[in-house]
Write a protein that holds these residues in place. Structure first.
Motif, PDB file in Angstrom:
ATOM      1  N   GLY A  20     -11.623  31.038  54.629  1.00 43.68           N
ATOM      2  CA  GLY A  20     -10.511  31.142  53.689  1.00 43.68           C
ATOM      3  C   GLY A  20      -9.803  32.472  53.776  1.00 43.68           C
ATOM      4  O   GLY A  20      -8.565  32.546  53.726  1.00 43.68           O
ATOM      5  N   VAL A  21     -10.603  33.562  53.896  1.00 40.06           N
ATOM      6  CA  VAL A  21      -9.995  34.901  54.007  1.00 40.06           C
ATOM      7  C   VAL A  21      -9.122  34.995  55.253  1.00 40.06           C
ATOM      8  O   VAL A  21      -7.968  35.444  55.216  1.00 40.06           O
ATOM      9  CB  VAL A  21     -11.083  35.982  54.016  1.00 40.06           C
ATOM     10  N   VAL A  22      -9.702  34.590  56.388  1.00 39.73           N
ATOM     11  CA  VAL A  22      -8.948  34.658  57.648  1.00 39.73           C
ATOM     12  C   VAL A  22      -7.732  33.744  57.596  1.00 39.73           C
ATOM     13  O   VAL A  22      -6.639  34.091  58.060  1.00 39.73           O
ATOM     14  CB  VAL A  22      -9.856  34.305  58.847  1.00 39.73           C
ATOM     15  N   GLY A  23      -7.931  32.555  57.004  1.00 35.40           N
ATOM     16  CA  GLY A  23      -6.808  31.620  56.908  1.00 35.40           C
ATOM     17  C   GLY A  23      -5.656  32.202  56.103  1.00 35.40           C
ATOM     18  O   GLY A  23      -4.486  32.084  56.482  1.00 35.40           O
ATOM     19  N   ARG A  24      -6.013  32.820  54.952  1.00 40.44           N
ATOM     20  CA  ARG A  24      -4.958  33.417  54.134  1.00 40.44           C
ATOM     21  C   ARG A  24      -4.267  34.560  54.871  1.00 40.44           C
ATOM     22  O   ARG A  24      -3.044  34.721  54.819  1.00 40.44           O
ATOM     23  CB  ARG A  24      -5.542  33.919  52.815  1.00 40.44           C
ATOM     24  N   ALA A  25      -5.079  35.383  55.583  1.00 35.44           N
ATOM     25  CA  ALA A  25      -4.501  36.501  56.330  1.00 35.44           C
ATOM     26  C   ALA A  25      -3.562  36.006  57.423  1.00 35.44           C
ATOM     27  O   ALA A  25      -2.448  36.531  57.613  1.00 35.44           O
ATOM     28  CB  ALA A  25      -5.615  37.365  56.936  1.00 35.44           C
ATOM     29  N   VAL A  26      -4.023  34.960  58.128  1.00 36.19           N
ATOM     30  CA  VAL A  26      -3.172  34.410  59.206  1.00 36.19           C
ATOM     31  C   VAL A  26      -1.903  33.802  58.626  1.00 36.19           C
ATOM     32  O   VAL A  26      -0.806  33.961  59.182  1.00 36.19           O
ATOM     33  CB  VAL A  26      -3.971  33.364  60.020  1.00 36.19           C
ATOM     34  N   ALA A  27      -2.032  33.098  57.500  1.00 34.49           N
ATOM     35  CA  ALA A  27      -0.854  32.462  56.903  1.00 34.49           C
ATOM     36  C   ALA A  27       0.174  33.507  56.471  1.00 34.49           C
ATOM     37  O   ALA A  27       1.377  33.362  56.727  1.00 34.49           O
ATOM     38  CB  ALA A  27      -1.288  31.611  55.700  1.00 34.49           C
ATOM     39  N   VAL A  28      -0.325  34.556  55.796  1.00 35.30           N
ATOM     40  CA  VAL A  28       0.602  35.613  55.367  1.00 35.30           C
ATOM     41  C   VAL A  28       1.231  36.305  56.579  1.00 35.30           C
ATOM     42  O   VAL A  28       2.447  36.559  56.627  1.00 35.30           O
ATOM     43  CB  VAL A  28      -0.128  36.632  54.467  1.00 35.30           C
ATOM     44  N   GLY A  29       0.390  36.604  57.589  1.00 35.64           N
ATOM     45  CA  GLY A  29       0.915  37.258  58.784  1.00 35.64           C
ATOM     46  C   GLY A  29       1.924  36.398  59.512  1.00 35.64           C
ATOM     47  O   GLY A  29       2.966  36.885  59.975  1.00 35.64           O
ATOM     48  N   ALA A  30       1.645  35.082  59.618  1.00 39.98           N
ATOM     49  CA  ALA A  30       2.570  34.177  60.294  1.00 39.98           C
ATOM     50  C   ALA A  30       3.884  34.073  59.539  1.00 39.98           C
ATOM     51  O   ALA A  30       4.972  34.093  60.118  1.00 39.98           O
ATOM     52  CB  ALA A  30       1.930  32.797  60.454  1.00 39.98           C
ATOM     53  N   ALA A  31       3.788  33.977  58.189  1.00 36.79           N
ATOM     54  CA  ALA A  31       5.009  33.888  57.386  1.00 36.79           C
ATOM     55  C   ALA A  31       5.853  35.155  57.526  1.00 36.79           C
ATOM     56  O   ALA A  31       7.090  35.104  57.653  1.00 36.79           O
ATOM     57  CB  ALA A  31       4.653  33.648  55.920  1.00 36.79           C
ATOM     58  N   ALA A  32       5.160  36.302  57.512  1.00 33.69           N
ATOM     59  CA  ALA A  32       5.881  37.565  57.665  1.00 33.69           C
ATOM     60  C   ALA A  32       6.533  37.661  59.042  1.00 33.69           C
ATOM     61  O   ALA A  32       7.661  38.139  59.185  1.00 33.69           O
ATOM     62  CB  ALA A  32       4.931  38.735  57.441  1.00 33.69           C
ATOM     63  N   THR A  33       5.818  37.206  60.069  1.00 29.31           N
ATOM     64  CA  THR A  33       6.362  37.252  61.436  1.00 29.31           C
ATOM     65  C   THR A  33       7.584  36.358  61.571  1.00 29.31           C
ATOM     66  O   THR A  33       8.598  36.748  62.157  1.00 29.31           O
ATOM     67  CB  THR A  33       5.277  36.834  62.452  1.00 29.31           C
ATOM     68  N   VAL A  34       7.481  35.133  61.029  1.00 29.65           N
ATOM     69  CA  VAL A  34       8.622  34.215  61.063  1.00 29.65           C
ATOM     70  C   VAL A  34       9.807  34.809  60.301  1.00 29.65           C
ATOM     71  O   VAL A  34      10.960  34.754  60.744  1.00 29.65           O
ATOM     72  CB  VAL A  34       8.229  32.832  60.499  1.00 29.65           C
ATOM     73  N   GLY A  35       9.514  35.384  59.127  1.00 31.12           N
ATOM     74  CA  GLY A  35      10.583  36.019  58.357  1.00 31.12           C
ATOM     75  C   GLY A  35      11.236  37.155  59.118  1.00 31.12           C
ATOM     76  O   GLY A  35      12.459  37.315  59.093  1.00 31.12           O
ATOM     77  N   ALA A  36      10.393  37.952  59.802  1.00 31.08           N
ATOM     78  CA  ALA A  36      10.941  39.060  60.593  1.00 31.08           C
ATOM     79  C   ALA A  36      11.805  38.554  61.739  1.00 31.08           C
ATOM     80  O   ALA A  36      12.864  39.117  62.035  1.00 31.08           O
ATOM     81  CB  ALA A  36       9.793  39.922  61.131  1.00 31.08           C
ATOM     82  N   LEU A  37      11.359  37.452  62.379  1.00 36.23           N
ATOM     83  CA  LEU A  37      12.144  36.879  63.474  1.00 36.23           C
ATOM     84  C   LEU A  37      13.497  36.364  62.980  1.00 36.23           C
ATOM     85  O   LEU A  37      14.540  36.602  63.607  1.00 36.23           O
ATOM     86  CB  LEU A  37      11.361  35.738  64.136  1.00 36.23           C
TER      87      LEU A  37
END
Length: 628
Positions: free
Chosen positions: A77-94
């Motif tokens: 769950g921790v890794v999943g949440r971290a990956v989800a937040v990181g992916a969302a931030a990356t997509v937003g940055a793109l």
């Protein structure tokens, strides 16, 4: 005589960036608004793009400290949440980066297009003395190659540089928040690097400006070598021309090489500083985060914090490295943009039409123009020797005046005073009693016209060259005006003799026409302007005898009823004038009709006798009465 430019391009070249921007805001407010249009949203997108990238180290820290380092925790769950937040931030940055790129590219291209259009308009409004003092290739370069440097910079990394700067600032803040002990030496070293780069930027900027100036000189030399190829071949001066071009090439290359030393120095120093920062954080962070050092109470870092700091340092030094490496492109773009802005804020010396009487522009009264020069002295440049001295002249409306004298006597300077290409150093030039320098430009432009010895023709048809002067009221009106002018000047037989008649293309600068034919086109164009004061800089010099008959007929029709001043290089022009002004060494020495002046000893009689002797063996002498 009137307002002249307060500062030319040479003066603006020494203006500080802050002062130049102030001039842009005050003199070209529309352009200034175009340059900053949408800036808040652009900065917001840059912040979003930079912040989106910075989220990654924070998600790594969260995963390490709340998952891997805590036995029994919900690792998935921790890794999943971290990956989800990181992916969302990356997509937003793109997405933010994509939108930012689109906005910046469109905005910059729109602003540069507006600068080019405004530059041409401003160039046409410059006082003749201002534009004539600068090489055409330099003026062209300011609106083409110099602005292209801005486009190249934006397309090759300008947006990345903006996002990287935001990313670097955010990374520095997070490093300081996590560990001021590690942040202090990193930011201190970065500060020293910025101070050094600022000094290098000033040097690089000056040298890039000099390099762009040298490239403009090179373009001018190459342009002359190409445009003058016929003369170069005819005079067998190929070697001399190549030597001049080679010298310009070497000057441009040397100017470019002078940029390389400070540029290479900045890159080397920047790489060294960046490597030092990275090594310090890695060594000190690992060493001081252990449990057996005296720094433990103040600097104990978790595994997640240490990894996050190492990643943040990477996010800090990578854009810093980009800043250092792009210093050259940035300064080249700044130098190019500056040269274009210098042209745009150069005072025009224009006389506006909206000023009230006593405060600025005045209209030129309708009807034939009378001219008066009162105690006029003229010179070229502030410190130049006087070319005309104490000149007092009155020209009646509709009078045809011929100005004669040896080369250097002041004839051309007299013409430039009448056409406002030169302001008198002392005295006053009056047209219809109005000081020439206070006449509104629009009123002056179509009422006072000069026909030079070698008129400029555009590479279009004869009809299009003539109709340049036509006030646009539809194609039918233009063709009707063309037909009327051709008939009035007696040019129909000549046009009918050409393969395509008025649709004959004239070539670059009219090279497909003879000198006399170019003059016929120029006279027809001038007739469409319908000026009230006509200045002729010997429109028949260099014309073959057959074409001279046509030119003389056209001139007779054109000058009828108009105040005319002819700068006469041939005495036959003086013979046909109502009155002759004789100049010698910058002074008016004789004034009268040909029949009077030729009978009395004096400068005119000497010039006329020398001309008769020179032409007697070549062409039988004719007076004005023998020419139709």
């Amino acid at each position: 005589m009137g307002p002249m430019p307060e500062r030319g391009l040479a003066d603006l070249d020494r203006t500080s960036p802050r002062e130049l921007l102030r001039l842009v805001r005050t003199t070209t407010p529309t352009l200034a608004r175009a340059l900053i249009r949408g800036l808040p949203l652009t900065l917001l997108l840059a912040l979003a793009a930079g912040a989106g990238r910075i989220v990654t180290p924070l998600t790594v820290q969260y995963a390490l400290d709340h998952g891997l380092s805590r036995p029994g925790s919900d690792l998935g769950g921790v890794v999943g949440r971290a990956v989800a937040v990181g992916a969302a931030a990356t997509v937003g940055a793109l997405l933010a980066s994509w939108w930012l790129n689109l906005r910046v590219y469109r905005g910059v291209e729109a602003a540069l297009a507006e600068m080019r259009a405004a530059g041409i308009a401003h160039l046409h409004a410059l006082a003749p003395g201002t534009s004539a003092a600068v090489r055409p290739a330099d003026l062209t370069s300011r609106l083409t190659a110099d602005l292209d440097a801005v486009t190249t910079f934006v397309q090759n990394g300008g947006v990345m540089l903006l996002v990287s700067t935001v990313q670097m600032v955010l990374a520095a803040g997070l490093i300081a928040a996590a560990s001021w002990q590690l942040a202090l030496p990193v930011l201190g070293l970065a500060g020293l690097l910025f101070l050094g780069m600022r000094r290098l930027q000033a040097v690089v900027g000056r040298r890039f400006t000099a390099a762009r100036r040298a490239m403009a000189d090179l373009a001018s030399a190459v342009g002359e070598a190409v445009a003058g190829i016929t003369v170069i071949r005819a005079t067998a001066t190929e070697a001399r021309t190549r030597a001049a071009v080679d010298a310009a090439v070497e000057d441009a290359a040397a100017a470019q090489r002078r940029v390389l030393l400070p540029l290479s120095t900045s890159i080397s120093v920047g790489e060294l500083a960046i490597s030092t920062m990275t090594a310090f954080v890695v060594v000190a962070g690992v060493r001081w985060s252990g449990a057996h050092t005296r720094w433990e109470p103040a600097l104990h870092l978790s595994a997640g914090q240490l990894v996050a700091i190492l990643l943040l340092v990477t996010f800090f030094v990578r854009p810093l490295q980009t800043l250092v490496q792009m210093l050259g492109e940035a300064q080249n773009a700044v130098a190019g943009g500056r040269r274009a802005l210098e042209l745009l804020v150069t005072p025009t010396g224009a006389v506006g039409a909206g000023a009230v009487e006593g405060a600025g522009a005045l209209p030129l009264p309708a009807g034939p123009i009378d001219v008066e020069l009162r105690a006029v002295s003229a010179a070229y440049g502030e410190d130049g020797p006087p070319v005309l001295r104490g000149l007092n002249v009155v020209i009646a409306p509709g009078e045809h005046i011929a100005v004669v004298g040896e080369t250097g006597s002041g004839k051309t300077t007299f013409a430039r005073l009448l056409t406002r290409e030169l302001a008198p150093r002392d005295g006053e030039v009056l047209l219809c009693g109005v000081p020439a320098g206070r006449i509104a430009d629009r009123s002056f432009a179509r009422r006072v016209t000069i026909v030079p010895q070698d008129p400029f023709l555009f590479d279009v048809t004869i009809a299009e060259n003539i109709l340049l002067a036509h006030r646009n009221d539809g194609d039918g009106g233009g063709m009707a005006a063309l037909a009327a002018i051709v008939a009035a000047l007696g040019l129909r037989p000549w046009l009918d003799s050409l393969p395509d008649g008025p649709d004959t293309r004239v070539g670059v600068r009219g090279e497909r026409l003879s000198a006399g034919e170019r003059q016929l086109v120029a006279l027809a164009r001038t007739a469409l302007v319908n000026p009230d004061l006509l200045v002729l800089d010997e429109a028949t010099s260099g014309v073959d005898p057959a074409t001279d008959v046509r030119v003389q007929r056209a001139l007779a029709a054109l000058t009828a009823g108009r105040t005319t001043v002819s700068i006469a290089h041939r005495m036959v022009t003086a013979e046909r004038a109502d009155r002759i002004l004789v100049f010698d060494d910058g002074r008016l020495v004789q004034d009268g009709h040909h029949d009077e002046l030729v009978r009395v000893p004096g400068r005119y009689a000497d010039l006329h006798a020398a001309w008769r002797e020179h032409t007697a063996t070549r062409v039988p002498h004719q007076t004005s009465r023998s020419v139709p």
